[in-house]
Design a protein around this motif. Sequence first.
Motif, PDB file in Angstrom:
ATOM      1  N   UNK A   1      -4.363  -0.485  -3.925  1.00 60.48           N
ATOM      2  CA  UNK A   1      -4.252   0.935  -3.591  1.00 60.48           C
ATOM      3  C   UNK A   1      -3.536   1.200  -2.276  1.00 60.48           C
ATOM      4  N   UNK A   2      -3.342   0.181  -1.453  1.00 62.04           N
ATOM      5  CA  UNK A   2      -2.565   0.349  -0.228  1.00 62.04           C
ATOM      6  C   UNK A   2      -1.091   0.287  -0.600  1.00 62.04           C
ATOM      7  N   UNK A   3      -0.453   1.447  -0.650  1.00 62.45           N
ATOM      8  CA  UNK A   3       0.903   1.524  -1.212  1.00 62.45           C
ATOM      9  C   UNK A   3       1.930   0.754  -0.383  1.00 62.45           C
ATOM     10  N   UNK A   4       1.781   0.761   0.925  1.00 60.77           N
ATOM     11  CA  UNK A   4       2.720   0.008   1.759  1.00 60.77           C
ATOM     12  C   UNK A   4       2.614  -1.484   1.478  1.00 60.77           C
ATOM     13  N   UNK A   5       1.379  -1.979   1.416  1.00 62.53           N
ATOM     14  CA  UNK A   5       1.160  -3.391   1.105  1.00 62.53           C
ATOM     15  C   UNK A   5       1.654  -3.711  -0.299  1.00 62.53           C
ATOM     16  N   UNK A   6       1.382  -2.807  -1.233  1.00 64.63           N
ATOM     17  CA  UNK A   6       1.839  -3.012  -2.610  1.00 64.63           C
ATOM     18  C   UNK A   6       3.356  -3.174  -2.661  1.00 64.63           C
ATOM     19  N   UNK A   7       4.070  -2.295  -1.957  1.00 61.06           N
ATOM     20  CA  UNK A   7       5.541  -2.379  -1.944  1.00 61.06           C
ATOM     21  C   UNK A   7       6.014  -3.702  -1.354  1.00 61.06           C
ATOM     22  N   UNK A   8       5.348  -4.164  -0.306  1.00 58.76           N
ATOM     23  CA  UNK A   8       5.741  -5.423   0.328  1.00 58.76           C
ATOM     24  C   UNK A   8       5.515  -6.611  -0.601  1.00 58.76           C
ATOM     25  N   UNK A   9       4.378  -6.605  -1.301  1.00 63.37           N
ATOM     26  CA  UNK A   9       4.088  -7.699  -2.240  1.00 63.37           C
ATOM     27  C   UNK A   9       5.093  -7.687  -3.382  1.00 63.37           C
ATOM     28  N   UNK A  10       5.351  -6.503  -3.935  1.00 58.66           N
ATOM     29  CA  UNK A  10       6.305  -6.381  -5.034  1.00 58.66           C
ATOM     30  C   UNK A  10       7.680  -6.864  -4.593  1.00 58.66           C
ATOM     31  N   UNK A  11       8.108  -6.449  -3.418  1.00 55.45           N
ATOM     32  CA  UNK A  11       9.425  -6.858  -2.914  1.00 55.45           C
ATOM     33  C   UNK A  11       9.512  -8.376  -2.798  1.00 55.45           C
ATOM     34  N   UNK A  12       8.472  -8.989  -2.246  1.00 53.82           N
ATOM     35  CA  UNK A  12       8.475 -10.446  -2.091  1.00 53.82           C
ATOM     36  C   UNK A  12       8.479 -11.182  -3.416  1.00 53.82           C
TER      37      UNK A  12
END
Length: 229
Positions: A8-19
């Motif tokens: 649910x932490x969207x910033x963290x989610x984006x970082x994980x997805x990007x990696x």
Amino acid sequence: MKLLLIEDERTLSRLIVKGLHKSGYAIDTAFDGEEALELFDINIYDLIILDLNIPKIDGIDVLKHIRQTDENMRVLILSARSDIDDVVIGLDNGANDYVTKPFDFQVLEARIRSLLRRTFSQKSTIVSAADIKINTAQKIGFVHNTPIDLTKKEYAILEYLIFNKNKIISAEELMEHVWYSEVDLLSNTLKFHIHSIRKKIAKELGNVEVIKTVRGQGYIIQDNEVNQL
């Protein structure tokens, strides 16, 4: 491989997805428990990354639903709940691994690779079929010992076929495990990528058919068995 990230932490989610995108994974994302279960019930995933502190439906309840529905689904908990009791509860309810926040991305990726190898009964990071080898840690394909210049999507297709060697894989199954859920399953995208992989393999092997087409059924890589065209 296709993953579902429930965070649910969207910033963290984006970082994980990007990696993970950089490593060639296809990823769907959910930001709460309800959305997660909706995606899980209508799609096919190779592994699920699950945060426990999510809104609407708690992560443990999401995990229980997943495990009741699919006892073989690989679930990696990624949570700020670091108390031993929370780790034990997560593992006892069917999680295959537990990573606490904050975390090192390389460790997370290594845990994902480990769980996926376990899913397909692979112990080594080097997996082979016919005259092809892949390094699942470096995401590189080889003909004998010569690297093949594969795109991320081409590598993902080859990896899935090798993990399922000696088994006919339908075009639909390949699309489900390698592409995002929104992709048009009737497109010619898969055929284009298969053709490209074959051309790159042929540069090293010549007229040898490694990825075979089984008319009306799909594709197969057979171990230690290749056909001259």
